[in-house]
Scaffold this active site. Structure first.
Site, mmCIF file in Angstrom:
data_model
loop_
_atom_site.group_PDB
_atom_site.id
_atom_site.type_symbol
_atom_site.label_atom_id
_atom_site.label_comp_id
_atom_site.label_asym_id
_atom_site.label_seq_id
_atom_site.Cartn_x
_atom_site.Cartn_y
_atom_site.Cartn_z
ATOM 1 N N SER A 117 -2.995 4.371 2.371
ATOM 2 C CA SER A 117 -3.812 4.250 1.454
ATOM 3 C C SER A 117 -4.707 2.809 1.562
ATOM 4 O O SER A 117 -5.507 2.765 0.515
ATOM 5 C CB SER A 117 -3.334 4.222 -0.023
ATOM 6 O OG SER A 117 -2.628 2.740 -0.157
ATOM 7 N N SER A 158 0.907 -1.173 0.055
ATOM 8 C CA SER A 158 0.044 -0.068 -0.017
ATOM 9 C C SER A 158 0.982 1.248 0.103
ATOM 10 O O SER A 158 2.055 1.175 0.484
ATOM 11 C CB SER A 158 -0.925 0.043 1.169
ATOM 12 O OG SER A 158 -0.138 0.301 2.439
ATOM 13 N N ASP A 159 0.180 2.379 -0.514
ATOM 14 C CA ASP A 159 0.917 3.612 -0.448
ATOM 15 C C ASP A 159 0.802 3.850 0.996
ATOM 16 O O ASP A 159 -0.316 3.316 1.692
ATOM 17 C CB ASP A 159 0.340 4.782 -1.181
ATOM 18 C CG ASP A 159 1.555 5.722 -1.193
ATOM 19 O OD1 ASP A 159 2.233 6.038 -0.321
ATOM 20 O OD2 ASP A 159 1.487 6.481 -2.350
ATOM 21 N N TRP A 160 1.458 4.688 1.740
ATOM 22 C CA TRP A 160 1.342 4.979 3.201
ATOM 23 C C TRP A 160 0.022 5.906 3.446
ATOM 24 O O TRP A 160 -0.536 6.945 2.939
ATOM 25 C CB TRP A 160 2.354 5.827 3.512
ATOM 26 C CG TRP A 160 3.795 4.973 4.143
ATOM 27 C CD1 TRP A 160 4.254 5.366 5.276
ATOM 28 C CD2 TRP A 160 4.314 3.931 3.124
ATOM 29 N NE1 TRP A 160 5.288 4.411 5.114
ATOM 30 C CE2 TRP A 160 5.256 3.727 3.908
ATOM 31 C CE3 TRP A 160 4.169 3.773 1.836
ATOM 32 C CZ2 TRP A 160 6.504 2.611 3.765
ATOM 33 C CZ3 TRP A 160 4.969 2.752 1.531
ATOM 34 C CH2 TRP A 160 6.116 2.112 2.414
#
Length: 732
Positions: free
Chosen positions: A267, A263-265
């Site tokens: 997200s 995941s993006d941070w």
């Protein structure tokens, strides 16, 4: 049978045997790893498996010490390994040994049009990541340049999916040669920063598959990337980090991705969706870590305690977490558990030279009236270098791609070191302060006095070199939000007019990662696009403006004359930036030069455009034949002659268009290019091969690719708007 043919046959046979042996060896190694993975999986408790699927700190995930399973450590970013971050906060850890080489931002790499250089870039940054003991490097970024306002465009590879694909593959391979995973991002349709965490993108299947996915697909199917990062935005109502269509079907099923989806941070938004829709590793959901509250404790991540509970309650089958752990273990065997992994290198001369070479080849000469450039180093000549960007650090700021280089040569410093005879004087003209994400720190300096001082400095000079543009502050080229205007900030238009009024000999170095409005263009005799060039910025700039290096960069995106000339902006706010909830990609497949070409909207500077200090002629352009079957290769051959007085490099660009297509198409699309160095007075032959299969369009009626039969046009030139010859062909 002649000796040559026998020799050739033997050579091909030998190559085939070696290839087969290499393939067999690779498969055997994979089989051994899979056995190891299955063995470890059987020894793990459910709690241990779940713990491996989410963060334990800002940039690491848990291992299992009792089984010798290591932690996984990650780092930003796409053009340099970020300084060490604290365990639970975004504060720097305060290390003294985490300085690195800052490489040019990826817009510069894209402007090089040089895949071989991209491989060197990837190998070098991978070595630095390995030295810093990182297992995953969070980059490169391949989101498509849709609007010039996107604050994060400087991190990406331009507006064309073919160019981005051809550059991202060698980058990834270069990184992963070091047993460090590249993590291509942000998957997918994350093409703006404004409202990035909430906006829902509505785009057609054709736009998705023809424009926004090809570089990701190439990263997976050609480069074999080991990890991929989800995006913040939604697509068709579902968050892209855990998306049934994007992640489960397209990425993992259709493309066969066997790596880890990270995941993006922050997200990640839902436990069931994250678990069932392909997310393998959740990062950054809580920003306090183990700090002030328990609400953000790592055990409360969506893929932590809630995930464990859902499995125990039978809502999620244990096979789901098993698949995630298998992928994570496979990532480990490719990186931190790889035998004889190596130690990497950092801040060595070779890396500095790669950074300098990328900068040299990416710099784009946009205008050169009266041969303003190159500027000769003459005694008795005074050169005024004006502008804050002449001295401002461009490795700091910008969001997660900010860097802590061992050194950063500013444009002013580089010019001073190169020009030993001419007198170099400097004035700032304005001062912008600083920002950290959305926290803008205004300047305390008197702007009026800075402007007056700069004008007086310009009066004293024989030549004025204005270093202007954007910087990596909030609402400019920076993560977190987009630019709010297309024009240059800080009243630079007026400033340029004032400089021209006191000194007619005016040139400009444009420091941006984005296109900008240029109403001041007639005031400058020379204009060079310099990007954010990293550690060796000043040296590379001085190399080009002095003529030591002949510029060869080509724009990887279009410069619209005005914002409404861009396809995304033409259709109004619902197209960009959306209404706060939804956004509709109304320009569809007509992104960038496709829009300008097809709608006959003349750009200020076209995709693929870039001048040189020499002149080239492209002639004798022909294809190997006129009619092709769908499995054939179109071969375009031409001669490139350097008819000027300087050695240089030209980029031959081949575009293809379909006459009388039954579906909507762009007038033409880039399908091949070749950058070639040609000495003055000499000629070289260029060959560009284009598979007929690459001319397919995405057929929404059958959810697959189709090649239309009929007549096509081959366009050959050195910019999207400078076509030297067209050639008709037919696909049978």
């Amino acid at each position: 049978m002649n000796k040559y043919f026998i020799s050739l046959l033997f050579t091909f046979s030998t190559i085939g045997i070696i290839y087969s042996q290499n393939t067999a060896t690779k498969r055997l190694q994979e089989d051994v790893i899979n056995v190891k993975i299955d063995s470890l999986l059987s020894l793990l408790t459910l709690e241990e498996k779940v713990a491996m699927c989410h963060a334990q700190s800002k940039f690491s995930t848990k291992g299992v010490e009792r089984l010798g399973i290591p932690e996984i450590w990650m780092s930003d970013g796409p053009h340099g390994v970020r300084a060490e971050i604290s365990w639970d906060s975004w504060d720097y850890a305060g290390w003294t040994n985490d300085s690195i080489t800052a490489f040019p931002a990826l817009t510069c790499l894209a402007a090089s049009f040089n895949p071989e250089l991209s491989a060197q870039f990837g190998k070098s940054i991978g070595e630095e990541a390995l030295y810093r003991e990182k297992d995953v490097l969070l980059g490169p970024g391949v989101n498509i340049y849709r609007t010039p306002l996107n604050g994060r465009n400087f991190e990406y590879l331009g507006e064309d999916p073919y160019l981005a694909s051809k550059l991202v593959v060698p980058y990834i391979k270069g990184v992963q040669k070091n047993n460090v995973a590249a993590c291509v991002k942000h998957f997918a349709l994350n093409n703006q920063e404004h409202w990035r965490s909430t906006i829902n993108v509505e785009a057609s299947d054709r736009a998705l598959h023809e424009i926004y996915l090809p570089a990701f697909k190439a990263a997976v199917t050609e480069a074999g990337v080991w990890s991929i990062m989800g995006a913040y935005n939604k697509f068709r109502g579902q968050h892209t980090t855990h998306h049934e269509l994007l992640t489960n079907k397209i990425l993992k099923k259709d493309w066969g991705f066997d790596g880890v989806v990270i995941s993006d941070w922050s997200s990640t938004h839902d436990t069931m969706e994250a678990a069932l829709n392909g997310l393998d590793m959740e990062m950054g959901t809580g920003t306090d870590g183990l700090g002030t509250t328990t609400s953000n404790h790592y055990d409360y991540y969506y893929l932590a305690s809630p995930f464990l509970k859902a499995i125990k309650q039978g809502k999620i089958d244990e096979s789901v977490v098993d698949d995630k752990v298998k992928r994570i273990l496979r990532l480990m065997y490719r990186t931190t558990l790889k035998p004889n992994r190596g130690f990497g290198r950092i801040n060595n001369k070779e890396h500095h030279m790669v950074a300098r070479k990328v900068a040299q080849e990416g710099i784009v000469l946009l205008k050169n009236e009266n041969n303003f450039f190159p500027i000769e180093d003459k005694k008795g000549v005074t050169i005024a270098v004006i502008g804050e960007n002449a001295t401002r650090s461009m490795t700091a700021g910008g969001g997660s791609s900010e860097l802590k280089p061992q050194f950063e040569i500013s444009p002013l410093e580089g010019i001073k070191q190169r020009y030993k005879n001419a007198k170099i004087i400097h004035a700032m003209g304005y001062h912008t302060g600083a920002s950290v994400y959305d926290n803008i720190i205004p300047s305390k300096l008197n702007q009026d006095s800075l402007r007056v001082q700069a004008i007086e400095t310009a009066k004293k000079a024989d030549i004025v070199l204005y270093v202007g543009g954007l910087n990596k502050s909030h609402l400019q080229d920076c993560e977190g939000d987009d630019r709010q205007t297309y024009e240059l900030p800080y009243n630079q238009k007026e400033f340029i007019n004032q400089l021209k009024a006191v000194n007619p000999k005016l040139g400009m170095l444009l420091v941006t990662g984005n296109a900008v409005e240029t109403p001041w263009l007639d005031k400058v005799d020379g204009l060079i696009q310099t990007w954010y060039l990293g550690s060796m910025a000043g040296h590379a700039i001085a190399d080009v403006i002095s003529g030591d290096v002949n510029p060869s960069g080509k724009l990887p995106f279009s410069f619209p004359k005005q914002l409404k000339d861009n396809g995304a902006h033409f259709y109004g706010e619902l197209s960009y930036p959306g209404d706060g909830t939804n956004q509709y990609y109304k320009e569809d497949i007509l992104v960038g030069y496709r829009w300008h070409d097809t709608k006959n909207v003349k750009p200020q500077y076209a995709f693929g455009y870039g001048l040189s200090y020499t002149d080239f002629s492209i002639s004798d352009i022909e294809t190997n034949k006129k009619k092709y079957n769908t499995e054939d290769i179109i071969t375009v051959v031409c001669n490139v002659k350097n008819i000027g007085n300087e050695d240089g490099a030209e980029v031959v660009q081949v575009y293809v268009g379909k006459k009388k297509s039954k579906v909507k198409r762009a007038l033409k699309e880039l399908k091949g290019f070749n950058k070639i160095n040609v000495q003055s007075g000499t000629t070289k032959t260029v060959t560009i091969n284009i598979p007929v299969s690459s001319l397919a369009y995405y057929n929404e009626n059958k959810s697959g690719w189709d090649i239309e039969k009929g007549d096509y046009i081959i366009y050959v030139g050195n910019a999207s708007n400078n076509i030297i010859k067209t050639l008709p062909i037919n696909i049978k």
